[in-house]
Design a protein around this motif. Structure first.
Motif, PDB file in Angstrom:
ATOM      1  N   UNK A 149       5.130   7.932   0.273  1.00 34.54           N
ATOM      2  CA  UNK A 149       5.776   8.789  -0.729  1.00 34.54           C
ATOM      3  C   UNK A 149       5.033  10.113  -0.722  1.00 34.54           C
ATOM      4  N   UNK A 150       5.160  10.826   0.375  1.00 35.57           N
ATOM      5  CA  UNK A 150       4.368  12.030   0.609  1.00 35.57           C
ATOM      6  C   UNK A 150       5.191  13.306   0.506  1.00 35.57           C
ATOM      7  N   UNK A 151       6.356  13.206  -0.095  1.00 32.36           N
ATOM      8  CA  UNK A 151       7.176  14.389  -0.294  1.00 32.36           C
ATOM      9  C   UNK A 151       8.522  14.283   0.386  1.00 32.36           C
ATOM     10  N   UNK A 152       9.362  15.270   0.143  1.00 33.87           N
ATOM     11  CA  UNK A 152      10.703  15.308   0.708  1.00 33.87           C
ATOM     12  C   UNK A 152      10.930  16.658   1.381  1.00 33.87           C
ATOM     13  N   UNK A 153      11.905  16.699   2.289  1.00 34.14           N
ATOM     14  CA  UNK A 153      12.178  17.923   3.028  1.00 34.14           C
ATOM     15  C   UNK A 153      13.677  18.144   3.151  1.00 34.14           C
ATOM     16  N   UNK A 209       0.857  -1.179   0.000  1.00 27.72           N
ATOM     17  CA  UNK A 209       0.000   0.000   0.000  1.00 27.72           C
ATOM     18  C   UNK A 209       0.893   1.227   0.000  1.00 27.72           C
ATOM     19  N   UNK A 210       0.614   2.140  -0.917  1.00 32.25           N
ATOM     20  CA  UNK A 210       1.451   3.324  -1.097  1.00 32.25           C
ATOM     21  C   UNK A 210       0.639   4.572  -0.778  1.00 32.25           C
ATOM     22  N   UNK A 211       1.156   5.390   0.129  1.00 27.74           N
ATOM     23  CA  UNK A 211       0.498   6.627   0.516  1.00 27.74           C
ATOM     24  C   UNK A 211       1.150   7.777  -0.253  1.00 27.74           C
ATOM     25  N   UNK A 212       0.366   8.498  -1.031  1.00 23.34           N
ATOM     26  CA  UNK A 212       0.907   9.601  -1.807  1.00 23.34           C
ATOM     27  C   UNK A 212       0.274   9.687  -3.175  1.00 23.34           C
TER      28      UNK A 212
END
Length: 459
Positions: free
Chosen positions: A256-260, A165-168
């Motif tokens: 996979x909700x972004x990078x910082x 399951x992939x979130x994003x």
């Protein structure tokens, strides 16, 4: 105190600068906390594209019926796929190390500043008048310690998921979901709103959503309310926008909700180096930070978080530091691609951005069916969208969706780089019946639309 001519913190794309500086006889300290080469070749764009190669073959077989061919997949050797990918990843550090000469010392560890020109790593104090920060970014931390991110999924590919399951909803989520689904790993995506690839032009993202969801199971307007990890699996409690709850079992969970920014580990409070409100290091058109002689390249500056942007910056900085180049670094146009199914390529502004900026434009969207090569794919969705300045015929934006979009986009980029006039695409000769020939009717139609717009405006 150990003195160097140049200190580089982060050995991703900036390792190329270390190579050039070493060849030029400079004494270089190259600091890396993980592996040489950085995120792109070891846990980012390169291995993910290797995986997409397998996905494309699998999709082609599964969708052969549209070509009136009956076929089926007898077996997908997932273990071989993962082993081959991991073998490539394992080779990266050595491949980059072999490019360096004796003038470059690689120091594995996490570097941080003691002062403007002093860096500490593994208890060693290094000093240089020229320092380059190339620390990239990191994934936003997942909601559970056992969940994966894009940074650790690839070393774990030996642990073949039974389901994932992939979130994003961004390009990383879509690229990985396409791969796992294509090779018959049960895949589900969780998206908190109704949009996939929300940074793309709306017309393109809408087509993408329609086509992508024909293959991949996507739950829109859905979030995770609770995560229960037991017996090497996740039991998720999903909550949709209607307040309905649902239990969902999955072997692996990937965020996979972004990078910082990675700047927090640099101890910049010991220096005069400034960061912006997002935590990225502030720099000028010389790539210089707020400290003279200290530079920042790549994702660490938060401007264009793309590998090809980092490569361009490093190449420019190499000329500045080693050849005395005086020009500023300027990106005329910054393209990008999304390598999934369907493939997307984009450059310039979206229609929504033009509207928000109150910029005058003419839009036209054209299918690819004038190209016999495009017809041979038996796909009806491929489109090219042009956004044109009606006064100058300048290409303000170009957005494509369809096979090999990223390759086709380079023809548009060449025109934009030279003098950016859409009329060149109408006047040039195309190889018939190549896929890129579909750009010809797209150019003709938008030029016609511009002429009609200007005629109407003058009356």
């Amino acid at each position: 105190m150990e003195k160097f001519d140049l200190i580089i913190i982060g050995a991703g794309r900036a390792s190329g600068l270390a190579v050039n500086a070493g060849k030029a006889g400079r004494k270089v300290a190259l600091i890396e906390k993980s592996t040489l080469g950085g995120t792109c070749p070891s846990r980012g764009c390169v291995p993910s594209k290797l995986l997409i190669g397998y996905a494309n073959v699998a999709r082609g077989i599964k969708e052969s019926a549209r070509h009136f061919i009956d076929s089926k997949i007898e077996n997908i050797d997932k273990k071989k796929i993962f082993e081959k990918t991991n073998r490539y990843i394992d080779s990266i550090d050595g491949a980059y190390a072999r490019r360096l000469n004796e003038n470059v010392e690689v120091i594995y560890g996490e570097g941080s500043f003691l002062s403007n020109y002093v860096v500490e790593v593994n208890g060693r104090k290094l000093q240089a008048d020229k320092i380059v920060i190339a620390t990239g970014t990191k994934p936003i931390a997942p909601a559970h310690e056992k969940a994966w991110t894009s940074d650790n999924v690839f070393p774990l590919l030996g642990d073949i998921p039974k389901s994932i399951t992939i979130v994003g909803s961004g390009f990383i989520a879509c690229e990985l979901a396409n791969f796992f689904d294509a090779i018959d790993i049960e895949t589900k995506m969780l998206v908190r709103n109704e949009t996939l690839l929300g940074n793309e032009d709306e017309d393109i993202s809408n087509i993408f959503k329609e086509e992508f969801t024909k293959n991949v199971d996507v739950a829109f307007n859905t979030t995770i309310e609770d995560i229960d990890y037991q017996e090497d699996s996740f039991k998720l409690t999903l909550l949709n926008s209607n307040g309905q709850k649902q239990e969902h079992l999955t072997h692996r969970l990937l965020y996979a909700t972004g990078r910082e920014s990675n700047a927090g580990s640099l101890k910049l409070e010991n220096t005069d180096i400034k960061v912006n409100e997002r935590g990225y290091i502030v720099s000028d058109e010389d790539l210089q930070t707020t400290v003279d002689g200290v530079y920042v390249v790549g994702d660490a500056n938060g401007k264009y978080m793309l590998q090809h942007a980092a490569a361009y910056e490093v190449n420019h900085l190499s000329k500045v530091l080693l050849e005395g180049e005086k020009s500023k670094v300027r990106f005329k146009y910054m393209p990008h691609g999304v390598f999934t199914d369907p493939e997307i390529a984009s450059v310039g502004m979206s229609e929504k951005k033009l509207q928000e900026a109150n910029i005058k434009y003419v839009a036209n969207t054209t299918d690819w069916l004038a190209s016999a090569k495009a017809q041979s794919t038996r796909l009806k969705y491929p489109r090219t969208k042009f956004l044109i300045n009606p006064d100058t015929y300048e290409i303000l934006g170009c957005h494509m969706i369809g096979p090999e979009s990223a390759t086709m986009m380079h023809q548009v980029l060449a025109v934009m780089h030279i003098d950016n006039d859409i009329r060149h695409l109408k006047d040039m000769i195309y190889i018939h019946p190549a896929l890129s020939e579909s750009l010809l009717p797209a150019a003709i139609k938008v030029i016609s639309a511009v002429k009609k717009y200007n005629l109407k405006s003058s009356t």
